[in-house]
Write a protein that holds these residues in place. Structure first.
Motif, PDB file in Angstrom:
ATOM      1  N   LYS A  43       0.690  -0.702  -0.311  1.00 55.72           N
ATOM      2  CA  LYS A  43      -0.022  -0.019   0.514  1.00 55.72           C
ATOM      3  C   LYS A  43       0.540   1.479  -0.007  1.00 55.72           C
ATOM      4  O   LYS A  43       0.785   2.350  -0.690  1.00 55.72           O
ATOM      5  CB  LYS A  43      -0.382   0.045   0.967  1.00 55.72           C
ATOM      6  N   ARG A  44       1.918   1.429   0.647  1.00 54.38           N
ATOM      7  CA  ARG A  44       2.647   2.229   0.437  1.00 54.38           C
ATOM      8  C   ARG A  44       3.270   2.653  -0.976  1.00 54.38           C
ATOM      9  O   ARG A  44       3.450   4.318  -1.017  1.00 54.38           O
ATOM     10  CB  ARG A  44       4.018   2.304   2.220  1.00 54.38           C
ATOM     11  N   LYS A  45       4.015   1.534  -1.362  1.00 50.31           N
ATOM     12  CA  LYS A  45       4.275   1.792  -2.600  1.00 50.31           C
ATOM     13  C   LYS A  45       3.627   1.705  -3.956  1.00 50.31           C
ATOM     14  O   LYS A  45       4.392   2.126  -4.876  1.00 50.31           O
ATOM     15  CB  LYS A  45       5.599   0.812  -2.034  1.00 50.31           C
ATOM     16  N   GLY A  46       2.887   1.193  -3.318  1.00 50.44           N
ATOM     17  CA  GLY A  46       1.711   1.151  -4.974  1.00 50.44           C
ATOM     18  C   GLY A  46       2.067   0.383  -5.737  1.00 50.44           C
ATOM     19  O   GLY A  46       1.694  -0.015  -6.082  1.00 50.44           O
ATOM     20  N   GLY A  47       2.527  -1.271  -4.947  1.00 49.10           N
ATOM     21  CA  GLY A  47       2.928  -2.175  -5.465  1.00 49.10           C
ATOM     22  C   GLY A  47       4.431  -1.960  -5.998  1.00 49.10           C
ATOM     23  O   GLY A  47       5.470  -0.902  -5.449  1.00 49.10           O
ATOM     24  N   LEU A  48       5.042  -3.101  -5.771  1.00 49.29           N
ATOM     25  CA  LEU A  48       6.455  -4.237  -5.794  1.00 49.29           C
ATOM     26  C   LEU A  48       7.153  -3.929  -7.026  1.00 49.29           C
ATOM     27  O   LEU A  48       6.226  -4.148  -7.998  1.00 49.29           O
ATOM     28  CB  LEU A  48       6.643  -4.906  -4.540  1.00 49.29           C
ATOM     29  N   SER A  49       8.195  -3.689  -7.520  1.00 48.33           N
ATOM     30  CA  SER A  49       9.161  -3.937  -8.768  1.00 48.33           C
ATOM     31  C   SER A  49       8.900  -5.541  -8.558  1.00 48.33           C
ATOM     32  O   SER A  49       9.415  -6.102  -7.964  1.00 48.33           O
ATOM     33  CB  SER A  49       9.954  -3.877  -8.230  1.00 48.33           C
ATOM     34  N   PRO A  50       9.353  -5.847 -10.359  1.00 50.72           N
ATOM     35  CA  PRO A  50       9.717  -7.289 -10.730  1.00 50.72           C
ATOM     36  C   PRO A  50      10.309  -7.960  -9.725  1.00 50.72           C
ATOM     37  O   PRO A  50      10.481  -9.200  -9.029  1.00 50.72           O
ATOM     38  CB  PRO A  50      10.156  -7.270 -11.902  1.00 50.72           C
ATOM     39  N   GLU A  51      11.827  -7.268  -9.335  1.00 44.01           N
ATOM     40  CA  GLU A  51      12.944  -7.756  -9.088  1.00 44.01           C
ATOM     41  C   GLU A  51      12.130  -7.817  -7.710  1.00 44.01           C
ATOM     42  O   GLU A  51      12.790  -9.481  -6.412  1.00 44.01           O
ATOM     43  CB  GLU A  51      14.366  -6.688  -8.489  1.00 44.01           C
ATOM     44  N   GLU A  52      11.921  -6.883  -6.664  1.00 46.88           N
ATOM     45  CA  GLU A  52      11.633  -7.016  -5.424  1.00 46.88           C
ATOM     46  C   GLU A  52      10.630  -8.730  -5.120  1.00 46.88           C
ATOM     47  O   GLU A  52      10.164  -9.467  -4.624  1.00 46.88           O
ATOM     48  CB  GLU A  52      10.479  -5.776  -4.729  1.00 46.88           C
ATOM     49  N   THR A  53       9.616  -8.347  -5.953  1.00 50.99           N
ATOM     50  CA  THR A  53       8.566  -9.389  -5.963  1.00 50.99           C
ATOM     51  C   THR A  53       8.954 -10.929  -5.977  1.00 50.99           C
ATOM     52  O   THR A  53       8.368 -11.912  -5.575  1.00 50.99           O
ATOM     53  CB  THR A  53       7.025  -8.820  -7.148  1.00 50.99           C
ATOM     54  N   LEU A  54       9.646 -11.154  -7.278  1.00 46.58           N
ATOM     55  CA  LEU A  54      10.455 -12.322  -7.688  1.00 46.58           C
ATOM     56  C   LEU A  54      11.298 -12.750  -6.323  1.00 46.58           C
ATOM     57  O   LEU A  54      11.275 -13.991  -5.975  1.00 46.58           O
ATOM     58  CB  LEU A  54      11.163 -12.130  -8.644  1.00 46.58           C
TER      59      LEU A  54
ATOM     60  N   MET B 119      10.690 -22.589 -11.370  1.00 47.85           N
ATOM     61  CA  MET B 119       9.903 -21.764 -12.378  1.00 47.85           C
ATOM     62  C   MET B 119      10.589 -20.454 -11.752  1.00 47.85           C
ATOM     63  O   MET B 119      10.713 -19.724 -13.320  1.00 47.85           O
ATOM     64  CB  MET B 119       8.513 -21.333 -12.191  1.00 47.85           C
ATOM     65  N   LEU B 120      10.569 -20.040 -11.232  1.00 46.38           N
ATOM     66  CA  LEU B 120      11.101 -18.529 -10.781  1.00 46.38           C
ATOM     67  C   LEU B 120      12.816 -18.152 -11.365  1.00 46.38           C
ATOM     68  O   LEU B 120      12.703 -17.071 -11.606  1.00 46.38           O
ATOM     69  CB  LEU B 120      10.726 -18.003  -8.840  1.00 46.38           C
ATOM     70  N   ALA B 121      13.508 -19.241 -10.265  1.00 47.74           N
ATOM     71  CA  ALA B 121      14.998 -19.371 -11.234  1.00 47.74           C
ATOM     72  C   ALA B 121      15.240 -18.928 -12.581  1.00 47.74           C
ATOM     73  O   ALA B 121      15.547 -18.315 -12.405  1.00 47.74           O
ATOM     74  CB  ALA B 121      15.280 -20.557 -10.243  1.00 47.74           C
ATOM     75  N   GLU B 122      13.872 -19.496 -13.090  1.00 54.21           N
ATOM     76  CA  GLU B 122      14.066 -19.131 -14.748  1.00 54.21           C
ATOM     77  C   GLU B 122      14.147 -18.259 -15.191  1.00 54.21           C
ATOM     78  O   GLU B 122      14.920 -17.605 -16.239  1.00 54.21           O
ATOM     79  CB  GLU B 122      13.611 -20.195 -15.392  1.00 54.21           C
ATOM     80  N   LEU B 123      13.676 -17.563 -13.987  1.00 56.13           N
ATOM     81  CA  LEU B 123      13.657 -15.727 -14.431  1.00 56.13           C
ATOM     82  C   LEU B 123      14.640 -14.498 -14.620  1.00 56.13           C
ATOM     83  O   LEU B 123      14.654 -13.656 -14.746  1.00 56.13           O
ATOM     84  CB  LEU B 123      12.284 -15.267 -14.224  1.00 56.13           C
TER      85      LEU B 123
ATOM     86  N   GLY C  11      17.517 -14.514 -16.210  1.00 59.06           N
ATOM     87  CA  GLY C  11      17.751 -13.949 -17.081  1.00 59.06           C
ATOM     88  C   GLY C  11      17.245 -12.558 -17.314  1.00 59.06           C
ATOM     89  O   GLY C  11      18.477 -11.606 -17.980  1.00 59.06           O
ATOM     90  N   THR C  12      15.759 -12.638 -16.997  1.00 57.83           N
ATOM     91  CA  THR C  12      15.484 -11.217 -17.454  1.00 57.83           C
ATOM     92  C   THR C  12      15.703 -10.680 -16.618  1.00 57.83           C
ATOM     93  O   THR C  12      15.229  -9.261 -16.548  1.00 57.83           O
ATOM     94  CB  THR C  12      14.036 -12.380 -17.639  1.00 57.83           C
ATOM     95  N   PHE C  13      14.887 -10.572 -14.954  1.00 57.69           N
ATOM     96  CA  PHE C  13      15.546 -10.070 -14.132  1.00 57.69           C
ATOM     97  C   PHE C  13      16.412 -10.598 -13.275  1.00 57.69           C
ATOM     98  O   PHE C  13      16.457 -10.798 -11.889  1.00 57.69           O
ATOM     99  CB  PHE C  13      14.352 -10.120 -13.096  1.00 57.69           C
ATOM    100  N   PRO C  14      18.209  -9.869 -13.666  1.00 59.11           N
ATOM    101  CA  PRO C  14      18.915 -10.194 -12.425  1.00 59.11           C
ATOM    102  C   PRO C  14      19.283  -9.797 -11.667  1.00 59.11           C
ATOM    103  O   PRO C  14      20.039 -10.192 -10.445  1.00 59.11           O
ATOM    104  CB  PRO C  14      20.334  -9.592 -13.723  1.00 59.11           C
ATOM    105  N   LYS C  15      18.585  -8.654 -11.054  1.00 58.33           N
ATOM    106  CA  LYS C  15      19.038  -8.355 -10.080  1.00 58.33           C
ATOM    107  C   LYS C  15      17.958  -8.799  -8.403  1.00 58.33           C
ATOM    108  O   LYS C  15      17.922  -8.807  -7.536  1.00 58.33           O
ATOM    109  CB  LYS C  15      18.458  -6.487  -9.631  1.00 58.33           C
ATOM    110  N   ALA C  16      17.014  -9.994  -9.224  1.00 54.49           N
ATOM    111  CA  ALA C  16      16.041 -10.351  -7.885  1.00 54.49           C
ATOM    112  C   ALA C  16      17.481 -11.654  -7.331  1.00 54.49           C
ATOM    113  O   ALA C  16      18.300 -12.074  -7.954  1.00 54.49           O
ATOM    114  CB  ALA C  16      15.117 -12.129  -8.804  1.00 54.49           C
ATOM    115  N   ILE C  17      16.759 -11.893  -5.994  1.00 57.68           N
ATOM    116  CA  ILE C  17      17.799 -12.309  -5.178  1.00 57.68           C
ATOM    117  C   ILE C  17      16.841 -14.037  -5.055  1.00 57.68           C
ATOM    118  O   ILE C  17      15.674 -13.682  -4.985  1.00 57.68           O
ATOM    119  CB  ILE C  17      18.064 -11.817  -3.961  1.00 57.68           C
ATOM    120  N   TYR C  18      17.179 -14.586  -5.607  1.00 59.65           N
ATOM    121  CA  TYR C  18      17.352 -16.554  -5.662  1.00 59.65           C
ATOM    122  C   TYR C  18      18.654 -17.385  -4.496  1.00 59.65           C
ATOM    123  O   TYR C  18      18.564 -18.185  -4.257  1.00 59.65           O
ATOM    124  CB  TYR C  18      17.328 -16.933  -6.747  1.00 59.65           C
ATOM    125  N   GLU C  19      18.556 -15.954  -2.811  1.00 60.93           N
ATOM    126  CA  GLU C  19      19.068 -16.457  -1.870  1.00 60.93           C
ATOM    127  C   GLU C  19      18.372 -17.238  -0.353  1.00 60.93           C
ATOM    128  O   GLU C  19      17.233 -16.433  -0.095  1.00 60.93           O
ATOM    129  CB  GLU C  19      20.386 -16.248  -1.545  1.00 60.93           C
TER     130      GLU C  19
END
Length: 695
Positions: A101-112, A270-274, A276-284
């Motif tokens: 609500k505060r941000k009006g939606g998150l970025s794709p990297e934060e969401t993933l 499925m999320l780890a396959e993305l 390449g499209t969103f390199p800033k996403a954290i998968y740790e």
């Protein structure tokens, strides 16, 4: 509210909030300063100790996994007032709903990143058979800096029943905006339902709101079952890479649970396959806990119930499958039916929890008793068969309708086998091999019935054939030919020849011509205002058009003349009213001598305007009309010269009319009539000039 015992060990940090489960109060444990949430269950829910114990057991199983993302139950008990309470770990972060609500939606990297860690949490919980079944953005807590997550309210699914359409008004576990379609339909939830809720959370993080929102919970659940969410690329058209996330969300939000990902592990892949499209996403993932917290339970539960709850259970609302259970139960029932009463008492034992050993022992004894019974039956069947063979010749001489072995059957029934139920009621459902089938009567009745049935079907067949033939004759008759069409209609339907395409100049000339014709028609209909409008339209397209200028001048003069006539009529009406007023005044005076004087004066006044009306200007026009035959142009004049002269005379007449020379104007227009007798403009101007002379 918490009692003194709880207050002695916990420091309350506020009043907390209330929901359908009860009141949730933030507190701090005085022993080590650990933040926690005390949930005091609503007594109206009528929660039994076994339900609370199941929630505690779920936290014990989850604590063995040492996962940091799951907020565990650390204490459970009963207050002095008889209310049950649960103490859960508190999250150091704010909830996901407030962050969105505060941000009006998150970025794709934060969401993933958040979705990847939530999927890992669901994978860990399902590995020990525990499901959340109410995964919402209010029970998910996120650190806005590191994006670490915490998930609360694991085990709450044991405190309330699932949604049921027959009891929709009662409290149920789940939130309509996040409930899977199968749960909204009244079915039990499972791990696939949590996968659906994770898809709702991903959609909410990108769009800023859940896909299905309505004013009522029932409407929201219907939309969950029947509608598809609005595509994310339409909600966030400017967001880059939203199409890739939309494909993942569509798989998680499948209406059929079988078509969704099987578990959290598949979602993580499925999320780890993305990446390449969103390199800033954290998968740790976060490291595990060092040790599991101990759970303190002060609920008094019978030992049998506690041991039963502590057994290895399936996931909530999952039914265990017992292979071969139906066969064992059926065999035990059969054994009880064949074993004597004394034997039944000896082998009877508690069958709680489906004791298979007892069933096996009963099965062995049943087989032994069954074999003994078969031997006895075989021994009894031999004399019976001999008696039946002797009675067969005698049965043929008996009257119609009697069976061969009715007496014998009764004799057999009189000797029930030992160890069977009274009256052998269960044998009525089976075919007894010792009872021969009754013989059919030999009087030919079946043949007559067959003949009657054949005749019935023959009649039905004949009627069916007649109906089919009648239908064919009625519907298959040729339709009468349509009447001949008149030649006029055929001619109307013939295609018209295409009109020749005109150039822009030709179209302009055609339009100007139509406007001029409409203006002249308006002059004839005594509508000078409309004529002025058409003339102005022509001048707007062709300022040098002389015909339009003349039409404009004529319309202007007619408008002025019309106004002058109206003014004259108004003056005459006013004059008449004045005269009437003066005539009525003499009848009212009181003095008789003035009555004679006033009428004399009034009689003389109406005679004054008579000299003005006597010299009528029309008499001066007669010589001009008498000279008309002498001024008719010679027939040798061409049409162009004739039109030019008419236009010149019209200008001359208008100029003299403007200068006040109405007689000269009449003469000029009379000349126009000599050249063109049907010229309406000239006639109208003559009438106006005559009116001016009379005025």
């Amino acid at each position: 509210m918490p009692d003194e015992e709880i207050l002695s060990r916990y420091e309350m940090l506020g009043n907390g909030i209330e929901d359908k489960y009860g009141r949730h109060v933030p507190a701090k444990r005085k022993e080590d300063g650990k933040d926690c949430i005390i949930t005091i269950l609503d007594p109206q829910l009528k929660v039994v100790p076994e339900q609370v114990l199941k929630a505690v057991r779920a936290s014990e199983k989850l604590s063995e996994l040492l996962s940091r993302t799951i907020l565990l139950c650390i204490e459970a008990g009963e207050t002095g007032g008889g209310n049950y309470y649960l103490v859960f770990e508190a999250s150091p972060f704010g909830d996901l709903k407030t962050l969105i609500k505060r941000k009006g939606g998150l970025s794709p990297e934060e969401t993933l990143t958040i979705a990847y860690r939530l999927a890992a949490t669901l994978r860990v919980a399902s590995s020990v058979g525990e499901n959340h079944l109410d995964l919402t953005s209010s029970c998910v807590f996120v650190d806005p800096e590191s994006l670490n997550v915490r998930v609360g309210r694991f085990g709450f699914c044991y405190l309330l029943p699932p949604y049921a359409q027959a009891q929709k008004t009662k409290p149920y576990h789940g939130t309509p905006e996040y409930m899977a379609p199968e749960v909204c339909s009244g079915k039990a939830g499972d791990a696939s339902s949590d996968i659906y809720a994770l898809g709702i959370l991903i959609y909410e993080m990108i769009a800023g709101k859940t896909p299905f929102m309505s004013s009522s919970a029932s409407t929201t659940m219907k939309r969950q079952v029947y509608e598809k969410p609005l595509p994310l690329h339409l909600v966030k058209p400017t967001l880059q890479g939203v199409d890739v996330i939309e494909k993942v969300v569509s798989k998680l939000l499948a209406k059929d649970p079988k078509t969704r990902p099987a578990d959290g592990t598949e979602v993580m892949e499925m999320l780890a396959e993305l990446q390449g499209t969103f390199p800033k996403a954290i998968y740790e993932l976060e490291p595990e806990r060092e040790e599991a917290p101990k759970v303190l339970c002060n609920i008094a539960v019978p030992e049998a119930t506690r041991a039963k709850v502590q057994e290895v259970e399936a996931s909530p609302r999952e039914t265990q499958v017992f292979t071969g259970l139906a066969e064992l139960v059926a065999q035990e029932v059969e054994a009880k039916a064949t074993v004597p009463q004394q034997a039944r008492v000896e082998v009877s034992r508690p069958t709680e929890a489906f004791d298979t050993q007892a069933l096996e022992e009963a099965l062995k004894k049943t087989k032994e008793e069954a074999s003994e019974k078969e031997e006895k039956v075989q021994a009894e069947e031999k004399p019976l068969e001999a008696e039946v063979r002797k009675e067969e010749p005698e049965a043929k001489k008996e009257t119609e309708g009697e069976t061969l072995e009715e007496p014998k059957a009764s004799s057999v029934e009189e000797k029930p086998a030992e160890g069977t139920l009274e009256g052998k009621k269960g044998d009525e459902w089976f075919v007894d091999g010792t009872k021969p089938f009754t013989a059919l009567p030999e009087d030919g009745e079946p043949d007559e019935e067959k003949k009657e049935s054949r005749m019935f079907w023959v009649i039905v067949g004949v009627l069916g054939v007649l109906i089919v033939v009648g239908g064919v004759l009625y519907f298959g008759r040729p339709e009468p030919p349509p009447p001949p069409r008149p030649a006029t209609e055929i001619v109307k339907e013939l295609p018209k020849a295409p009109e020749p395409q005109l150039t822009p100049e030709q179209l302009k000339a055609k339009r100007i011509k139509e406007l001029l014709e409409q203006g002249l028609q308006a002059i004839e209909d005594e509508k000078p205002e409309l004529a002025m409008e058409k003339a102005l339209m022509v001048l707007a397209e062709d300022p040098a058009n002389t015909a339009a200028k003349e039409l404009s001048n004529t319309a202007k003069e007619l408008i002025e003349a019309k106004k002058a006539l109206e003014a004259k009529k108004a003056e005459e009406e006013a004059k008449k009213e004045k005269e009437k007023a003066q005539e009525t005044k003499p009848a009212q005076p009181t003095k008789p001598e003035k009555v004679v004087e006033v009428p004399v004066e009034k009689v003389e006044k109406p005679k004054k305007p008579t000299p003005e009306r006597a010299p009528k200007p029309q008499a001066q026009v007669k010589p001009a009309e008498a000279k008309q035959p002498a001024k008719i142009p010679a027939p040798e004049m061409s049409d162009e010269e004739k039109q030019a002269k008419i236009q010149a005379l019209l200008r001359e007449g208008r100029d003299k009319f403007k200068d006040g020379d109405y007689q000269g104007s009449i003469k000029a227009f009379n000349k126009v009539l000599e050249l063109q007798p049907d010229n309406k403009i000239a006639r109208t101007m003559i009438e106006q000039a005559k009116a001016k002379l009379g005025q």
